[in-house]
Scaffold this active site. Structure first.
Site, PDB file in Angstrom:
ATOM      1  N   HIS A   1       4.930   4.427  12.985  1.00 42.66           N
ATOM      2  CA  HIS A   1       5.203   4.274  11.071  1.00 42.66           C
ATOM      3  C   HIS A   1       6.225   5.640  10.208  1.00 42.66           C
ATOM      4  O   HIS A   1       6.362   6.043  10.955  1.00 42.66           O
ATOM      5  CB  HIS A   1       4.046   4.650  10.051  1.00 42.66           C
ATOM      6  CG  HIS A   1       3.693   4.618   8.914  1.00 42.66           C
ATOM      7  ND1 HIS A   1       3.292   4.467   8.482  1.00 42.66           N
ATOM      8  CD2 HIS A   1       4.104   5.783   7.907  1.00 42.66           C
ATOM      9  CE1 HIS A   1       3.089   3.807   7.044  1.00 42.66           C
ATOM     10  NE2 HIS A   1       4.392   5.293   6.753  1.00 42.66           N
TER      11      HIS A   1
ATOM     12  N   CYS B   1       9.537   9.212  -1.488  1.00 40.52           N
ATOM     13  CA  CYS B   1       9.173  10.486  -0.644  1.00 40.52           C
ATOM     14  C   CYS B   1       8.800  11.248  -1.782  1.00 40.52           C
ATOM     15  O   CYS B   1       9.144  12.170  -2.705  1.00 40.52           O
ATOM     16  CB  CYS B   1       9.587  10.697  -0.015  1.00 40.52           C
ATOM     17  SG  CYS B   1       8.939  12.760   1.346  1.00 40.52           S
TER      18      CYS B   1
ATOM     19  N   ARG C   1       1.077  -1.375  -0.125  1.00 38.07           N
ATOM     20  CA  ARG C   1      -0.259  -0.019   0.236  1.00 38.07           C
ATOM     21  C   ARG C   1       0.707   1.384  -0.136  1.00 38.07           C
ATOM     22  O   ARG C   1       1.034   1.937  -0.956  1.00 38.07           O
ATOM     23  CB  ARG C   1      -1.060   0.097   1.376  1.00 38.07           C
ATOM     24  CG  ARG C   1      -2.207   0.921   0.806  1.00 38.07           C
ATOM     25  CD  ARG C   1      -2.076   1.671   1.263  1.00 38.07           C
ATOM     26  NE  ARG C   1      -1.360   2.415   2.892  1.00 38.07           N
ATOM     27  CZ  ARG C   1      -0.832   3.252   2.929  1.00 38.07           C
ATOM     28  NH1 ARG C   1      -1.010   4.686   2.065  1.00 38.07           N
ATOM     29  NH2 ARG C   1      -0.395   3.974   5.133  1.00 38.07           N
ATOM     30  N   ASP C   2       1.245   1.626   1.298  1.00 41.27           N
ATOM     31  CA  ASP C   2       2.106   2.622   1.548  1.00 41.27           C
ATOM     32  C   ASP C   2       3.374   2.950   0.538  1.00 41.27           C
ATOM     33  O   ASP C   2       3.782   4.071  -0.372  1.00 41.27           O
ATOM     34  CB  ASP C   2       2.472   3.152   2.700  1.00 41.27           C
ATOM     35  CG  ASP C   2       3.193   4.536   3.025  1.00 41.27           C
ATOM     36  OD1 ASP C   2       3.115   4.924   1.947  1.00 41.27           O
ATOM     37  OD2 ASP C   2       4.226   4.712   3.848  1.00 41.27           O
TER      38      ASP C   2
HETATM   39  N1  COA Z   1     -13.478   5.579  -4.459  1.00 43.60           N
HETATM   40  C1  COA Z   1     -13.311   5.511  -5.348  1.00 43.60           C
HETATM   41  N2  COA Z   1     -13.966   6.691  -6.554  1.00 43.60           N
HETATM   42  C2  COA Z   1     -13.699   7.856  -5.161  1.00 43.60           C
HETATM   43  C3  COA Z   1     -14.136   7.804  -3.642  1.00 43.60           C
HETATM   44  C4  COA Z   1     -13.181   6.581  -3.468  1.00 43.60           C
HETATM   45  N3  COA Z   1     -13.485   6.783  -1.957  1.00 43.60           N
HETATM   46  N4  COA Z   1     -14.085   8.593  -2.872  1.00 43.60           N
HETATM   47  C5  COA Z   1     -14.420   9.398  -3.870  1.00 43.60           C
HETATM   48  N5  COA Z   1     -14.388   9.357  -5.385  1.00 43.60           N
HETATM   49  C6  COA Z   1     -14.191   9.555  -6.737  1.00 43.60           C
HETATM   50  C7  COA Z   1     -15.336  10.487  -6.447  1.00 43.60           C
HETATM   51  O1  COA Z   1     -16.518   9.903  -7.041  1.00 43.60           O
HETATM   52  C8  COA Z   1     -15.151  11.397  -7.502  1.00 43.60           C
HETATM   53  O2  COA Z   1     -15.143  11.245  -9.284  1.00 43.60           O
HETATM   54  P1  COA Z   1     -15.399  12.078 -10.301  1.00 43.60           P
HETATM   55  O3  COA Z   1     -14.530  12.931 -10.087  1.00 43.60           O
HETATM   56  O4  COA Z   1     -15.015  11.085 -11.315  1.00 43.60           O
HETATM   57  O5  COA Z   1     -16.913  12.458 -10.101  1.00 43.60           O
HETATM   58  C9  COA Z   1     -14.170  12.118  -7.261  1.00 43.60           C
HETATM   59  O6  COA Z   1     -13.161  10.555  -6.748  1.00 43.60           O
HETATM   60  C10 COA Z   1     -14.023  12.994  -5.866  1.00 43.60           C
HETATM   61  O7  COA Z   1     -14.750  12.818  -5.153  1.00 43.60           O
HETATM   62  P2  COA Z   1     -14.833  14.245  -4.058  1.00 43.60           P
HETATM   63  O8  COA Z   1     -15.974  13.518  -3.695  1.00 43.60           O
HETATM   64  O9  COA Z   1     -14.840  15.267  -4.973  1.00 43.60           O
HETATM   65  O10 COA Z   1     -13.484  14.272  -3.738  1.00 43.60           O
HETATM   66  P3  COA Z   1     -12.030  14.789  -3.612  1.00 43.60           P
HETATM   67  O11 COA Z   1     -11.486  15.471  -5.188  1.00 43.60           O
HETATM   68  O12 COA Z   1     -12.281  16.134  -3.084  1.00 43.60           O
HETATM   69  O13 COA Z   1     -11.054  13.568  -3.042  1.00 43.60           O
HETATM   70  C11 COA Z   1     -11.003  12.063  -1.612  1.00 43.60           C
HETATM   71  C12 COA Z   1     -11.532  13.205  -1.781  1.00 43.60           C
HETATM   72  C13 COA Z   1     -10.277  11.047  -0.316  1.00 43.60           C
HETATM   73  C14 COA Z   1     -11.872  10.642  -2.131  1.00 43.60           C
HETATM   74  C15 COA Z   1     -10.030  12.101  -2.336  1.00 43.60           C
HETATM   75  O14 COA Z   1      -8.824  12.776  -2.407  1.00 43.60           O
HETATM   76  C16 COA Z   1      -8.683  10.738  -2.152  1.00 43.60           C
HETATM   77  O15 COA Z   1      -8.648   9.887  -3.020  1.00 43.60           O
HETATM   78  N6  COA Z   1      -7.692  10.701  -1.447  1.00 43.60           N
HETATM   79  C17 COA Z   1      -6.659   9.719  -0.945  1.00 43.60           C
HETATM   80  C18 COA Z   1      -5.142  10.378  -0.500  1.00 43.60           C
HETATM   81  C19 COA Z   1      -4.267   9.055  -0.384  1.00 43.60           C
HETATM   82  O16 COA Z   1      -4.942   7.618  -0.468  1.00 43.60           O
HETATM   83  N7  COA Z   1      -3.246   8.919  -0.194  1.00 43.60           N
HETATM   84  C20 COA Z   1      -2.280   8.345   1.254  1.00 43.60           C
HETATM   85  C21 COA Z   1      -2.899   7.589   2.198  1.00 43.60           C
HETATM   86  S1  COA Z   1      -1.752   8.756   2.869  1.00 43.60           S
HETATM   87 ZN    ZN Z   2       3.878   6.384   5.190  1.00 42.36          ZN
END
Ligand code: COA
Ligand code: ZN
Length: 308
Positions: free
Chosen positions: A206, A239, A13-14
């Site tokens: 972590h 990173c 994952r990470d």
């Molecule tokens: N799985 C799949 N798609 C998702 C989702 C999920 N859990 N949550 C939201 N989406 C989709 C929405 O349907 C939307 O799709 P579209 O653009 O095709 O309509 C898009 O993602 C944006 O969704 P929105 O609700 O507007 O949220 P956002 O743009 O503010 O994004 C997160 C929020 C949380 C979904 C996004 O920032 C994210 O996935 N971040 C993860 C970051 C990460 O994993 N970092 C590393 C770990 S530390």
């Molecule tokens: Zn990390």
């Protein structure tokens, strides 16, 4: 205090989420199988986040059902919202990790929410996970430093950890997301957490090895009583805020250190090096971690083992 240390593997994952190469699903599956064979029992498998945010893990819905299931092996998955929870449930997850941070600037950029908003989103996710009987973890990213706002005081990370525990997570994990921490900070943060009433057995750490301090931080955490550490076999991850830098603490470096220090953890270094080498190969590189290159060390003969 227990002599057993839990190694919580985050490579699939990470590690993989921060690599520019997108690893095919079958190779991820093999990587995880090799990790299980090496004795790892907690392997964070993937994330149910937006595929636009993390294309490297867009195959989560396909990967998770393929994983080998064993009663003593846990495959937590990251879930940011209810949409992710729906997907994780459909894919057969049984353990979940939610993730926020010690700084609003980081959560806003990472998941598009303030810390307070993320806590509200997780309340619903964790309520569902608890009803399903899933194991639950909460991450506090940027616990030791933030790429947007700099130094982070221990109390800020502890405050967020308390809010996550209040939502019913079994464990909080303090993350050094950008690899800036040093042992003195680890001691200060763990002390602040314990003073705030967080049971030490519910704390995980972590560390990233971006600046070469990860194992020193583990040693400080062990002395403070922490018994769960995250790492990634093959040291995958890099990173995103420090191009070219080392990634997560490598599981093989951690295992060598724990073995030589007399801690019990259940992972076989020789087998683990095979998993680490496989991960490096899947990313198209040689294994560049310290123990990956030097091998383990057989105390009865003085010879290295597990090298390429
Ligand atoms: N799985 C799949 N798609 C998702 C989702 C999920 N859990 N949550 C939201 N989406 C989709 C929405 O349907 C939307 O799709 P579209 O653009 O095709 O309509 C898009 O993602 C944006 O969704 P929105 O609700 O507007 O949220 P956002 O743009 O503010 O994004 C997160 C929020 C949380 C979904 C996004 O920032 C994210 O996935 N971040 C993860 C970051 C990460 O994993 N970092 C590393 C770990 S530390
Ligand atoms: Zn990390």
């Amino acid at each position: 205090m227990s002599e057993h240390v839990r190694i919580y593997e985050v490579g699939p994952r990470d590690g993989l989420q921060n690599e520019s190469v997108i690893v095919p699903t079958v190779a991820k599956l093999r990587y995880i199988e090799l990790l299980v064979a090496a004795g790892l029992r907690e392997i964070e498998a993937t994330s149910f986040v937006s595929p636009n945010a993390i294309p490297q893990l867009a195959d989560a819905d396909v990967l998770l059902p393929l994983l080998p299931r064993a009663p003593d092996v846990r495959h937590p998955v990251l879930v940011p919202n209810e949409r992710g929870m729906d997907r994780a449930e459909a894919a057969g997850a049984d353990a979940v990790a939610v993730f926020t941070a010690a700084t609003d600037a980081f959560t806003e950029r990472n998941i598009g929410m303030s810390i307070a908003a993320s806590i509200e989103a997780f309340r619903r996710v964790l309520r569902r996970a608890a009803a399903l009987g899933w194991w639950r973890r909460g991450y506090v990213s940027t616990s030791f430093g933030c790429p947007y706002t700099g130094a982070v005081a221990p109390d800020r990370a502890v405050d967020v950890a308390l809010r996550l525990l209040d939502l019913g997570v079994e464990e909080v994990c303090f993350g050094d997301t950008i690899g800036v921490a040093v042992p003195r900070q680890v001691r200060a943060l763990i002390a602040a957490a314990v003073i705030a009433g967080i049971p030490i057995e519910r704390i995980a750490c972590h560390f990233h090895d971006t600046r070469g301090t990860a194992l020193a931080n583990v040693a400080a955490g062990l002395e403070a009583g922490v018994r769960c550490f995250d790492s990634a076999a093959g040291g995958t991850g890099g990173c995103p805020y420090a191009p070219g830098a080392a990634g997560n603490l490598a599981t093989e470096d951690l295992v060598y250190f724990l073995d030589a220090s007399g801690w019990d953890h259940g992972v076989d270094l020789g087998s683990l090096l095979q998993a680490a080498r496989f991960a490096a190969g899947a990313l198209g590189t040689a294994l560049k971690t310290k123990v990956g290159q030097a091998g383990g060390w057989d105390t009865s003969t003085g010879s290295p083992f597990g090298r390429a």
